[in-house]
Enzyme design. Structure first.
Site, short mmCIF file in Angstrom:
data_model
loop_
_atom_site.label_atom_id
_atom_site.label_comp_id
_atom_site.label_asym_id
_atom_site.label_seq_id
_atom_site.Cartn_x
_atom_site.Cartn_y
_atom_site.Cartn_z
N LEU A 240 8.73 19.24 6.73
CA LEU A 240 10.01 18.59 6.14
C LEU A 240 9.71 18.70 4.58
O LEU A 240 10.63 18.91 3.63
CB LEU A 240 10.65 17.39 6.57
N ARG B 152 -8.71 0.30 4.58
CA ARG B 152 -7.84 1.26 3.91
C ARG B 152 -6.59 0.22 3.56
O ARG B 152 -5.77 0.63 2.58
CB ARG B 152 -7.62 2.18 4.96
N CYS C 288 -3.48 12.91 12.46
CA CYS C 288 -4.37 11.90 12.39
C CYS C 288 -4.33 11.25 14.10
O CYS C 288 -3.56 11.70 14.84
CB CYS C 288 -4.00 10.94 11.36
N LYS D 56 0.82 -1.26 -0.09
CA LYS D 56 0.03 -0.13 0.13
C LYS D 56 1.05 1.39 0.03
O LYS D 56 0.48 2.14 -0.63
CB LYS D 56 -0.80 0.06 1.21
N ASN D 57 1.98 1.27 0.96
CA ASN D 57 2.68 2.71 1.25
C ASN D 57 3.44 2.75 -0.24
O ASN D 57 3.92 4.01 -0.17
CB ASN D 57 3.28 2.73 2.37
N ARG E 237 1.58 14.57 13.21
CA ARG E 237 1.97 14.48 11.75
C ARG E 237 2.18 15.83 10.69
O ARG E 237 1.76 15.80 9.94
CB ARG E 237 1.31 13.40 11.02
N ARG F 78 -3.85 10.88 4.11
CA ARG F 78 -3.01 11.93 4.10
C ARG F 78 -1.95 11.98 2.93
O ARG F 78 -1.69 13.08 2.54
CB ARG F 78 -2.23 11.82 5.49
N ASP G 53 4.91 0.28 12.13
CA ASP G 53 3.44 -0.25 11.54
C ASP G 53 3.07 -1.86 11.82
O ASP G 53 2.11 -2.40 11.50
CB ASP G 53 3.47 -0.01 10.07
C1 EPZ Z 1 4.79 6.67 6.49
O1 EPZ Z 1 4.17 7.74 7.11
C2 EPZ Z 1 3.57 5.55 6.34
N1 EPZ Z 1 2.63 6.07 5.59
C3 EPZ Z 1 3.38 5.20 7.60
O2 EPZ Z 1 2.29 4.16 7.53
C4 EPZ Z 1 4.61 4.65 8.47
O3 EPZ Z 1 4.14 4.49 9.63
C5 EPZ Z 1 5.55 5.83 8.65
O4 EPZ Z 1 6.08 6.26 7.24
C6 EPZ Z 1 6.86 5.37 9.15
O5 EPZ Z 1 7.27 4.19 8.46
C7 EPZ Z 1 2.79 6.05 4.41
O6 EPZ Z 1 3.77 5.68 3.71
C8 EPZ Z 1 1.64 6.58 3.29
P1 EPZ Z 1 7.40 9.58 8.42
P2 EPZ Z 1 4.94 9.11 6.93
O7 EPZ Z 1 7.40 11.17 7.51
O8 EPZ Z 1 5.68 9.32 5.61
C9 EPZ Z 1 7.51 13.28 11.67
C10 EPZ Z 1 0.40 3.13 7.73
O9 EPZ Z 1 -0.25 2.49 8.89
N2 EPZ Z 1 7.41 14.13 10.44
O10 EPZ Z 1 8.48 8.94 8.26
O11 EPZ Z 1 4.05 10.11 7.33
C11 EPZ Z 1 6.18 12.52 11.69
O12 EPZ Z 1 5.17 13.28 12.53
C12 EPZ Z 1 0.96 4.20 8.04
O13 EPZ Z 1 0.25 2.48 6.87
C13 EPZ Z 1 7.55 15.68 10.95
O14 EPZ Z 1 7.50 16.01 12.17
O15 EPZ Z 1 5.85 8.97 8.26
C14 EPZ Z 1 6.79 11.30 12.34
O16 EPZ Z 1 6.77 11.55 14.17
C15 EPZ Z 1 0.97 5.05 9.28
N3 EPZ Z 1 7.60 16.47 9.76
C16 EPZ Z 1 8.15 10.97 11.92
O17 EPZ Z 1 8.49 12.24 11.36
C17 EPZ Z 1 7.62 15.98 8.41
O18 EPZ Z 1 7.33 16.96 7.54
C18 EPZ Z 1 8.26 10.11 11.01
O19 EPZ Z 1 7.25 10.48 10.02
C19 EPZ Z 1 7.55 14.53 8.37
C20 EPZ Z 1 7.33 13.98 9.21
#
Ligand code: EPZ
Length: 433
Positions: A129, A403, A120, A22-23, A125, A96, A311
């Site tokens: 960045l 989802r 969420c 999915k991701n 989130r 998202r 995850d």
């Molecule tokens: C991806 O989310 C996945 N979603 C998530 O899967 C997964 O848990 C996550 O990566 C970590 O592996 C998708 O790919 C659609 P991050 P993402 O940016 O990209 C913070 C599922 O259940 N952050 O690596 O949103 C953020 O809040 C989902 O399938 C900022 O502060 O994750 C988090 O604490 C849930 N600013 C951390 O970084 C930013 O601009 C890592 O988030 C971006 C992120």
């Protein structure tokens, strides 16, 4: 609203084919915006999230066609012309990751207006960045009334971007924008998740020049134009980890096929440490567990790839509820990802949460109850717990499962689980929940 009912206590025996990731799929679909030629993707999972994104892409002018050839699911996305560079709140809030259309839209058309996704249930989130990366690539960004307005009338320019911490979404977003920028972009402290390499391979098949994806430094040499391509989505490592944990919870022997177990070693290593047998095969693994022998409690700390994936944290916590001893869980990626703990406690688990840590004290047995969860992985952890719980567990808010898990009930019942979807209506269990 649909619910899932599970009558626990059946061991699992059989085969589960793993779907496309999915991701990865949703970022690959967004890549179709970068070319006026068709992008043909195979193995796109048929899920609510891929449907939401297809709906948004159609609004932007992409012609999306889907069909089945034998076991193969084919999706062709053709953005001959971008007819709108506007992604409205109503569509982005449903999923998202739709926000990731921003970069490709700016790269292709020079402008875009995309709704901010908001928080969420698992955390705030932010997308700071993502926006900083696009600014570094020369986009002018304004935030106004919940929308991002991005402009790069003369195109994007390559830049060196060092992320302060690892972000999957920001790394992918920067890659999607930089492929059409003038000059070279270097992404430092990039995410190393296998989905990065999948996206890079697809972009390279479209004529991009991306090197180093899967390492912490990704170099992208911009090209003026991309073309059509065919690409197969990688197998979903989180789905594989989830069914491996489900087999471990229920006991029995399940063969997971069409999978890439080397991408989820952090989870299979922990399963082995807990006493589960994991045997590699040509295209996956066989997961086995004697239901009469209790597993051993192990500790889990989530981390970016190749660490233990956030995850799979909820699913592993469900498994540890009946292990022998005490397990410590540390969640380091999201600030609110223990919402499943109080629901598992309703099934008789003993879990205490304090900040980013949870302690699970293994009990002899769980007992079925109505439960609900507020996100995808938490919901599936309740299904896993229900497989081993005595009596009937009813999981409410099934739309979370829809989802991210393709044909969940079908895959588990094919292995002997007693699981069914209760259509609509408000049953006794839902009132009780
Ligand atoms: C991806 O989310 C996945 N979603 C998530 O899967 C997964 O848990 C996550 O990566 C970590 O592996 C998708 O790919 C659609 P991050 P993402 O940016 O990209 C913070 C599922 O259940 N952050 O690596 O949103 C953020 O809040 C989902 O399938 C900022 O502060 O994750 C988090 O604490 C849930 N600013 C951390 O970084 C930013 O601009 C890592 O988030 C971006 C992120």
């Amino acid at each position: 609203m649909d619910r899932i009912a599970i009558t626990g206590g059946q061991t699992l025996h059989g085969e589960i084919p793993i779907s496309g990731a999915k991701n990865s799929a949703i970022k690959l679909m967004a890549a179709s915006l970068l070319t006026d030629e068709p992008l043909r993707l195979t193995n796109i999972p048929r899920l609510a999230d891929t449907r939401f994104l297809a709906q948004l892409l159609r609004r932007l002018g992409v012609v999306v066609t889907e069909w089945q050839e034998g076991a193969e699911q084919i999706t062709v996305l053709h953005a001959a012309e971008i007819t709108s560079a506007f992604a409205p709140y109503d569509l982005v809030r449903q999923m998202r990751a739709s926000f990731n259309v921003l970069g490709p839209l700016v790269a292709r058309t020079g402008h875009a207006k995309v709704s901010l996704p908001g928080g969420c249930s698992i955390g705030a989130r932010p997308v700071d960045l993502h926006l900083k990366a696009l600014e570094a690539l020369g986009a002018h960004i304004d935030l106004h009334e919940g929308y991002v307005y991005a402009q790069a009338a003369r195109g994007l320019k390559g830049a060196e971007i060092e992320f302060p911490f690892v972000s999957v979404g920001a790394t992918e977003h920067a890659m999607l924008a930089a492929v059409l920028a003038k000059g070279t972009t270097v992404l430092k402290n990039a995410a190393r998740e296998p989905e990065m390499d999948d996206l890079a391979q697809c972009l390279n098949a479209m004529g991009a020049k991306v090197e180093g994806a899967g390492t912490s430094v990704i170099t992208i040499t911009g090209v003026p134009k991309l073309h059509g391509a065919t690409h197969a989505v990688i197998p979903d490592r989180i789905e594989m980890g989830t069914y491996a944990i489900a087999a471990a919870m229920a006991g029995g022997e399940v063969r997971l096929t069409r999978a890439r177990p080397e991408l989820i070693g952090a989870v299979t290593d922990k399963l082995i440490e807990a006493g589960v047998s994991v045997t590699p095969t040509d295209d996956g693994v066989i997961v086995g567990r004697d239901p009469n022998v209790r597993l051993k409690a192990v500790n889990i700390e989530t981390a970016p790839y190749p660490g233990f994936p956030t995850d799979c944290q909820a699913q592993f916590m469900a498994l540890m509820t009946t292990a022998r001893g005490e397990s410590l869980f540390k969640e380091t990626i999201f600030e609110n990802r223990f919402m499943h703990a109080p629901e598992l406690n309703r099934l008789g688990a003993v879990i205490a949460v304090a900040g980013g840590e949870a302690v699970v004290l293994g009990v002899d047995k769980l007992r079925g109850a109505p439960v609900m969860a507020t996100d995808l992985r938490a919901s599936v952890s309740l299904v896993i717990a229900g497989l081993a719980a005595e009596g009937r567990t009813v999981v409410n808010r099934v739309y979370h499962l829809d989802r991210g898990f393709e044909r969940l009930e079908e895959k588990l019942s094919a292995c002997g689980a007693k699981i069914e979807r209760l259509k609509g209506g408000e049953g006794e269990e839902e009132e009780a929940a």
